[in-house]
Design a protein around this motif. Structure first.
Motif, PDB file in Angstrom:
ATOM      1  N   LEU A 123     -10.928   6.322   8.107  1.00 10.91           N
ATOM      2  CA  LEU A 123      -9.402   5.825   8.360  1.00 10.91           C
ATOM      3  C   LEU A 123      -8.615   6.946   7.486  1.00 10.91           C
ATOM      4  N   THR A 124      -8.591   7.476   6.629  1.00  9.36           N
ATOM      5  CA  THR A 124      -7.811   8.199   5.967  1.00  9.36           C
ATOM      6  C   THR A 124      -8.020   9.682   6.351  1.00  9.36           C
ATOM      7  N   LYS A 125      -9.120  10.034   6.820  1.00  6.35           N
ATOM      8  CA  LYS A 125      -9.554  11.154   7.359  1.00  6.35           C
ATOM      9  C   LYS A 125      -8.487  11.431   8.590  1.00  6.35           C
ATOM     10  N   GLN A 126      -8.461  10.228   9.309  1.00  2.31           N
ATOM     11  CA  GLN A 126      -7.798  10.284  10.833  1.00  2.31           C
ATOM     12  C   GLN A 126      -6.247  10.477  10.222  1.00  2.31           C
ATOM     13  N   LEU A 127      -5.845   9.680   9.243  1.00  5.54           N
ATOM     14  CA  LEU A 127      -4.407   9.657   8.760  1.00  5.54           C
ATOM     15  C   LEU A 127      -3.896  10.978   8.343  1.00  5.54           C
ATOM     16  N   PHE A 128      -4.838  11.679   7.442  1.00  6.35           N
ATOM     17  CA  PHE A 128      -4.248  12.886   6.910  1.00  6.35           C
ATOM     18  C   PHE A 128      -4.417  13.980   8.016  1.00  6.35           C
ATOM     19  N   PHE A 188      -6.901   8.284  -3.419  1.00  4.80           N
ATOM     20  CA  PHE A 188      -8.342   7.477  -2.521  1.00  4.80           C
ATOM     21  C   PHE A 188      -9.043   8.680  -2.052  1.00  4.80           C
ATOM     22  N   HIS A 189      -8.380   9.179  -0.918  1.00  4.33           N
ATOM     23  CA  HIS A 189      -8.766  10.226   0.057  1.00  4.33           C
ATOM     24  C   HIS A 189      -9.343  11.453  -0.543  1.00  4.33           C
ATOM     25  N   TYR A 190      -8.567  11.908  -1.629  1.00  2.58           N
ATOM     26  CA  TYR A 190      -8.980  13.079  -2.198  1.00  2.58           C
ATOM     27  C   TYR A 190     -10.389  13.083  -3.444  1.00  2.58           C
ATOM     28  N   MET A 203       0.905  -1.415   0.132  1.00  2.00           N
ATOM     29  CA  MET A 203       0.139   0.005   0.038  1.00  2.00           C
ATOM     30  C   MET A 203       0.983   1.292   0.159  1.00  2.00           C
ATOM     31  N   ARG A 204       0.723   1.887  -1.016  1.00  3.13           N
ATOM     32  CA  ARG A 204       1.680   3.435  -1.053  1.00  3.13           C
ATOM     33  C   ARG A 204       0.599   4.416  -0.690  1.00  3.13           C
ATOM     34  N   HIS A 205       1.571   5.519   0.008  1.00  2.00           N
ATOM     35  CA  HIS A 205       0.727   6.771   0.313  1.00  2.00           C
ATOM     36  C   HIS A 205       0.356   7.417  -0.695  1.00  2.00           C
ATOM     37  N   SER A 206       0.550   7.406  -1.815  1.00  2.00           N
ATOM     38  CA  SER A 206       0.308   8.074  -3.018  1.00  2.00           C
ATOM     39  C   SER A 206      -1.272   7.348  -3.567  1.00  2.00           C
ATOM     40  N   GLN A 207      -1.372   6.053  -3.264  1.00  2.00           N
ATOM     41  CA  GLN A 207      -2.503   5.443  -3.395  1.00  2.00           C
ATOM     42  C   GLN A 207      -3.565   6.136  -2.618  1.00  2.00           C
ATOM     43  N   LEU A 208      -3.318   5.816  -1.332  1.00  2.00           N
ATOM     44  CA  LEU A 208      -4.068   6.707  -0.185  1.00  2.00           C
ATOM     45  C   LEU A 208      -4.574   7.817  -0.344  1.00  2.00           C
ATOM     46  N   ARG A 209      -3.763   8.875  -0.925  1.00  2.00           N
ATOM     47  CA  ARG A 209      -3.931   9.955  -0.880  1.00  2.00           C
ATOM     48  C   ARG A 209      -4.732  10.426  -2.079  1.00  2.00           C
ATOM     49  N   VAL A 254      -3.666  13.641  11.012  1.00  2.00           N
ATOM     50  CA  VAL A 254      -2.509  13.445  11.826  1.00  2.00           C
ATOM     51  C   VAL A 254      -1.103  13.740  11.183  1.00  2.00           C
ATOM     52  N   GLU A 255      -1.189  13.716   9.832  1.00  2.00           N
ATOM     53  CA  GLU A 255      -0.159  13.909   8.848  1.00  2.00           C
ATOM     54  C   GLU A 255      -0.051  15.641   8.933  1.00  2.00           C
ATOM     55  N   GLN A 256      -1.262  16.293   8.955  1.00  2.00           N
ATOM     56  CA  GLN A 256      -1.238  17.788   8.914  1.00  2.00           C
ATOM     57  C   GLN A 256      -0.736  18.196  10.043  1.00  2.00           C
ATOM     58  N   ARG A 257      -1.145  17.503  11.352  1.00  2.00           N
ATOM     59  CA  ARG A 257      -0.590  17.982  12.427  1.00  2.00           C
ATOM     60  C   ARG A 257       0.970  17.848  12.485  1.00  2.00           C
ATOM     61  N   ILE A 258       1.408  16.802  12.061  1.00  2.00           N
ATOM     62  CA  ILE A 258       2.587  16.349  12.112  1.00  2.00           C
ATOM     63  C   ILE A 258       3.533  17.635  11.252  1.00  2.00           C
ATOM     64  N   ALA A 259       2.862  17.835  10.090  1.00  2.00           N
ATOM     65  CA  ALA A 259       3.308  19.075   9.290  1.00  2.00           C
ATOM     66  C   ALA A 259       3.422  20.425  10.092  1.00  2.00           C
ATOM     67  N   ASP A 260       2.336  20.667  10.572  1.00  2.00           N
ATOM     68  CA  ASP A 260       2.292  21.865  11.475  1.00  2.00           C
ATOM     69  C   ASP A 260       3.144  21.979  12.577  1.00  2.00           C
ATOM     70  N   TYR A 261       3.510  20.824  13.284  1.00  2.00           N
ATOM     71  CA  TYR A 261       4.362  20.800  14.358  1.00  2.00           C
ATOM     72  C   TYR A 261       5.770  20.803  13.876  1.00  2.00           C
ATOM     73  N   MET A 262       6.231  20.460  12.857  1.00  2.00           N
ATOM     74  CA  MET A 262       7.375  20.294  12.241  1.00  2.00           C
ATOM     75  C   MET A 262       7.818  21.758  11.757  1.00  2.00           C
ATOM     76  N   SER A 263       6.500  22.618  11.133  1.00  2.00           N
ATOM     77  CA  SER A 263       6.906  23.765  10.734  1.00  2.00           C
ATOM     78  C   SER A 263       7.119  24.839  11.708  1.00  2.00           C
ATOM     79  N   GLU A 264       6.202  24.605  13.093  1.00  2.00           N
ATOM     80  CA  GLU A 264       6.625  25.435  14.186  1.00  2.00           C
ATOM     81  C   GLU A 264       8.009  25.163  14.677  1.00  2.00           C
TER      82      GLU A 264
END
Length: 297
Positions: A67-72, A9-11, A1-7, A74-84
């Motif tokens: 599940l992908t709603k939760q996944l992305f 699907f989610h979009y 399962m690739r991230h690009s495939q889940l992304r 969390v991914e956005q929260r990680i991006a926000d944290y790393m940006s800060e």
């Protein structure tokens, strides 16, 4: 399962169709369709009911979308944290200044804004400062006048007049001032070669046909101050740097308008170094328009 495939699907699920998902992802519709197809094929599931120009999630698709709603999220929260974290300015800021007077208030404010930055401050003349910057031995320089060279970026701090000064009691009436010719009759205490103050003084003296000969050459502004305070002769300094020393008196230079600019500088190629960028951005908004300080009458 690739991230690009889940992304992909989610979009599609979030935007209700392959075309709109492709627009949001800046991809072509066939590319998005292929990613979703590979995800379904790899896991032998049907995620969407394809109905002409619209799609509808299957039951499996509904569960996966949750599940992908939760996944992305969390991914956005990680991006926000790393940006800060990336925005937090830390490290060392090494400053070499021909006069610390011009940046002392600024440094205090900068440290309060960026407590994770360790600031070191040392003195030097213009030549020393530029050499230290170009050798990567300092991040910021504070010098007189704008330097030559396209490798240097600068921020103007304004200008002040150069005055003479002496030990209290050396002159009968220091407020009356001296011409350069009159000052040259006294023992002169000058900075080392490479000092912008000395260079400016010598340029004006040459223009007036006055010979300036140092009796004592002192390394650094503080050394000049102490020699002058001892009564050894007359020194020269910008008015902004004269300070408050009860041992010394100002002496206006009559018939000579010698001015000293002060400029914050750094290497152009290091403009994106985080601590340099933060300092220059911090200095720029709060600075006043270039100022002109004239000697006391």
């Amino acid at each position: 399962m690739r991230h690009s495939q889940l992304r992909a699907f989610h979009y599609v699920a979030a935007h209700g169709g392959f075309s709109r998902a492709a627009e949001a992802l800046f991809l072509t519709q066939p590319a998005v369709s292929e990613q979703v197809r590979k995800l379904e094929q790899a896991h032998d599931v049907l995620l969407f009911h394809r109905e002409r120009k619209r799609v509808r999630l299957t039951e499996t698709g509904e569960h996966l979308f949750l599940l992908t709603k939760q996944l992305f999220e969390v991914e956005q929260r990680i991006a926000d944290y790393m940006s800060e974290t990336r925005a937090a300015v830390e490290g060392e800021l090494r400053i070499v200044a021909d006069s610390a007077h011009h940046v002392m208030d600024l440094l205090g404010q900068f440290r309060r804004r960026y407590p994770g930055v360790t600031v070191s401050l040392r003195g030097g003349n213009t030549e020393d400062i530029l050499a230290e910057l170009r050798s990567y031995n300092a991040e910021i320089g504070v010098i007189g006048d704008a330097p030559s060279g396209s490798d240097i970026e600068m921020l103007d701090l304004g200008e002040t007049a150069i005055i003479a000064f002496a030990a209290r009691g050396l002159l009968a009436d220091p407020d009356a001032g001296l011409t350069l010719a009159e000052a040259a009759a006294y023992p002169l205490i000058l900075r080392e070669a490479g000092s912008k103050t000395r260079a400016s003084l010598e340029e004006e003296a040459a223009r007036q046909g006055v010979t300036i000969t140092p009796a004592i050459v002192a390394e650094g502004r503080e050394a000049v101050r102490e020699m002058v305070a001892s009564g050894a002769g007359i020194g020269f300094v910008s008015l902004a740097e004269f300070g408050h020393d009860t041992r010394l008196v100002q002496i206006p230079l009559n018939g000579a308008d010698i001015r000293m600019r002060e400029t914050i500088v750094h290497l152009s190629q290091r403009r994106e170094v985080r601590v340099i960028r933060a300092f220059m951005e911090f200095a720029r908004p709060g600075r006043a328009a270039p100022r002109s300080v004239t000697p006391r009458a």
